[in-house]
Write an enzyme that holds these catalytic residues in place. Sequence first.
Site, PDB file in Angstrom:
ATOM      1  CG  HIS A  14      -0.233   0.205   2.565  1.00  0.00           C
ATOM      2  ND1 HIS A  14      -0.937   0.959   3.689  1.00  0.00           N
ATOM      3  CD2 HIS A  14       0.785  -0.246   2.885  1.00  0.00           C
ATOM      4  CE1 HIS A  14      -0.450   0.987   4.544  1.00  0.00           C
ATOM      5  NE2 HIS A  14       0.706   0.540   4.331  1.00  0.00           N
ATOM      6  CB  CYS A  33       3.881   5.296   4.912  1.00  0.00           C
ATOM      7  SG  CYS A  33       4.529   4.259   6.507  1.00  0.00           S
ATOM      8  CG  HIS A  39       5.231   0.631   2.423  1.00  0.00           C
ATOM      9  ND1 HIS A  39       4.580   1.752   2.175  1.00  0.00           N
ATOM     10  CD2 HIS A  39       4.824   0.407   3.811  1.00  0.00           C
ATOM     11  CE1 HIS A  39       3.598   2.253   3.092  1.00  0.00           C
ATOM     12  NE2 HIS A  39       3.844   1.503   4.137  1.00  0.00           N
ATOM     13  CG  HIS A  41       3.172  -3.311   6.276  1.00  0.00           C
ATOM     14  ND1 HIS A  41       3.865  -2.759   7.211  1.00  0.00           N
ATOM     15  CD2 HIS A  41       2.504  -2.112   5.815  1.00  0.00           C
ATOM     16  CE1 HIS A  41       3.906  -1.479   6.937  1.00  0.00           C
ATOM     17  NE2 HIS A  41       3.023  -1.313   6.069  1.00  0.00           N
TER      18      HIS A  41
END
Length: 136
Positions: A14, A33, A39, A41
């Site tokens: 996201h 971010c 990037h 997760h």
Amino acid sequence: MIYITRKESFNAAHKLARKDWSDEQNLAVYGKCANPNWHGHNYQLYVTVKGEINPETGFLVDLKWLKKIINENVVDKIDHRNLNLDVDFMKDQLASTENLAIAIWNILMPLIQEGGATLHSIKLYETENNFVEYLG
């Protein structure tokens, strides 16, 4: 009243950025971010339901059923996807962990109610140090 939790995992990319802000403003607020190249997760999702134990089965809910509900309606739609581009229930929303937890709640709550339990909480770990808990 008893509570039971099912844990599932997924990976997703996201970017935190508002379309109505400049790149500079997004960078100032969201830092790395807001990377224009995204990037990702490794998320951990905890779904907690509550209710009374069925005296015939000894269960609050069948955990195989809960796993199926979570996977079919959430995990299969977001695992290895871009939350900003690929996920219909995140369309036109900032892809923060907070907004993602609320979206997951809105999907699962009626399905869990149909199964005879009550959704108590969504806990979503974005990293080992950061998580959101949503109680509706």
